[in-house]
Design a protein around this motif. Structure first.
Motif, PDB file in Angstrom:
ATOM      1  N   HIS A  10       0.844  -1.223   0.184  1.00  0.00           N
ATOM      2  CA  HIS A  10      -0.157   0.026  -0.001  1.00  0.00           C
ATOM      3  C   HIS A  10       0.897   1.353   0.030  1.00  0.00           C
ATOM      4  O   HIS A  10       0.640   2.168  -0.694  1.00  0.00           O
ATOM      5  N   LEU A  55      -5.275  -0.642   8.006  1.00  0.00           N
ATOM      6  CA  LEU A  55      -5.482  -1.384   6.725  1.00  0.00           C
ATOM      7  C   LEU A  55      -5.599  -2.658   7.026  1.00  0.00           C
ATOM      8  O   LEU A  55      -5.972  -3.517   5.937  1.00  0.00           O
ATOM      9  N   ASN A  56      -5.292  -3.144   8.108  1.00  0.00           N
ATOM     10  CA  ASN A  56      -5.503  -4.602   8.533  1.00  0.00           C
ATOM     11  C   ASN A  56      -6.785  -4.906   9.375  1.00  0.00           C
ATOM     12  O   ASN A  56      -6.679  -5.943   9.862  1.00  0.00           O
ATOM     13  N   GLY A  73      -1.392  -1.252   9.710  1.00  0.00           N
ATOM     14  CA  GLY A  73      -2.324  -2.276   9.839  1.00  0.00           C
ATOM     15  C   GLY A  73      -3.236  -1.765  11.003  1.00  0.00           C
ATOM     16  O   GLY A  73      -4.541  -1.876  10.544  1.00  0.00           O
ATOM     17  N   THR A  93       1.742   3.637   6.212  1.00  0.00           N
ATOM     18  CA  THR A  93       0.964   2.729   6.081  1.00  0.00           C
ATOM     19  C   THR A  93       0.980   1.953   7.354  1.00  0.00           C
ATOM     20  O   THR A  93       1.999   1.509   7.768  1.00  0.00           O
ATOM     21  N   GLY A 118      -9.204   3.818   5.165  1.00  0.00           N
ATOM     22  CA  GLY A 118      -7.703   4.167   5.424  1.00  0.00           C
ATOM     23  C   GLY A 118      -7.053   4.946   4.151  1.00  0.00           C
ATOM     24  O   GLY A 118      -6.455   5.751   3.965  1.00  0.00           O
ATOM     25  N   LEU A 119      -7.184   4.085   2.913  1.00  0.00           N
ATOM     26  CA  LEU A 119      -6.788   4.447   1.786  1.00  0.00           C
ATOM     27  C   LEU A 119      -7.269   5.698   1.352  1.00  0.00           C
ATOM     28  O   LEU A 119      -6.590   6.589   0.835  1.00  0.00           O
ATOM     29  N   GLU A 165      -9.945  -0.740   5.722  1.00  0.00           N
ATOM     30  CA  GLU A 165      -8.625  -0.692   4.448  1.00  0.00           C
ATOM     31  C   GLU A 165      -8.937   0.631   3.603  1.00  0.00           C
ATOM     32  O   GLU A 165      -8.483   1.402   3.354  1.00  0.00           O
ATOM     33  N   PRO A 180     -12.023  -4.999   5.236  1.00  0.00           N
ATOM     34  CA  PRO A 180     -12.244  -4.176   4.220  1.00  0.00           C
ATOM     35  C   PRO A 180     -12.716  -2.922   4.138  1.00  0.00           C
ATOM     36  O   PRO A 180     -11.974  -2.200   3.476  1.00  0.00           O
TER      37      PRO A 180
END
Ligand SMILES: Cc1cc2nc3c(=O)[nH]c(=O)nc-3n(C[C@H](O)[C@H](O)[C@H](O)COP(=O)(O)O)c2cc1C
Length: 207
Positions: free
Chosen positions: A20, A180-181, A145, A143, A190-191, A187, A184
């Protein structure tokens, strides 16, 4: 404008999959280039081309005058010299920075150990240390988790600020992609949050 992108995940980013931090660093660099089409980009991908760690032989090579080095020592120093030349030439530095065990990856640390060189990127004088890489701008894409922004567990940000400041890079922006972990939805959120931060920093108007 010269841009240096340093990818430090152990994972590559390929076919839309994988790291990522590399994906977001790619996007950030793409937006910098869109704003300045003449920009030259150098990518140092430490997943594809890992940099060796400092060890005793390397320290000996570095502390041996160039004209007295063996061929093996000269080859090892040349690996570090290449990284030093890249950052010296850069106007803008884009770091992909995954969180591994609450710190930076060992590959990012190896890169830092290569570019932090006395009398080249910093020096000590009567007033203490002076960074020699002046006038550069840096972006660090973080990035994680989990979610650690603004907590004592986030040692990456003060560490990178200190390190980059020590070598003269004081204009540093941090972009956070967290959670990110955590499933879904987290994640994707976060992105999206990281992309919004990139757009805000670069003054990109969302389509
Ligand atoms: C070895 C390892 C250690 C990790 N340690 C942490 C950690 O301490 N805290 C955290 O929030 N996430 C941790 N993660 C999750 C990563 O930060 C997350 O997967 C992130 O997306 C990694 O960046 P990348 O996608 O560019 O590889 C770890 C992942 C790996 C592989």
């Amino acid at each position: 404008m010269n841009i240096l992108q340093v990818n430090s995940s152990a994972r590559v980013f390929e076919n839309g999959q994988g790291s990522h931090s590399t994906r977001l660093a790619n996007e950030l660099v793409g937006k910098l280039r869109a704003a300045e089409p003449g920009a030259q980009v150098t990518v140092r991908d430490l997943a594809r081309q890992p940099h060796p760690a400092l060890d005793e032989a390397t320290l000996q090579a570095l502390f041996t005058p160039a004209e007295a080095r063996t061929a093996e020592q000269a080859a090892r120093v040349a690996l570090d010299d290449a990284l030093v030349a890249e950052i010296k030439a850069a106007d803008v530095l884009v770091l992909g920075v995954p969180m591994y065990n609450f710190g930076v990856t060992s590959q990012l640390k190896n890169w830092i150990d290569a570019i932090t060189r006395a009398r080249v990127t910093f020096q000590y004088g009567p007033n203490g240390p002076e960074g020699l890489l002046k006038g550069k701008k840096a972006y660090a894409v973080l990035t994680r988790g989990g979610k650690y922004r603004g907590t004592p567990a986030d040692s990456q940000v003060p560490y990178l600020k200190t390190l980059l400041g020590f070598i003269g890079i004081t204009d540093v922006e941090f972009i956070y992609a967290e959670g990110l972990n955590m499933g879904p939805e987290a994640e994707a959120a976060g992105l999206a949050e990281a992309r919004a931060q990139i757009d805000a920093l670069l003054g990109v108007v969302p389509a």
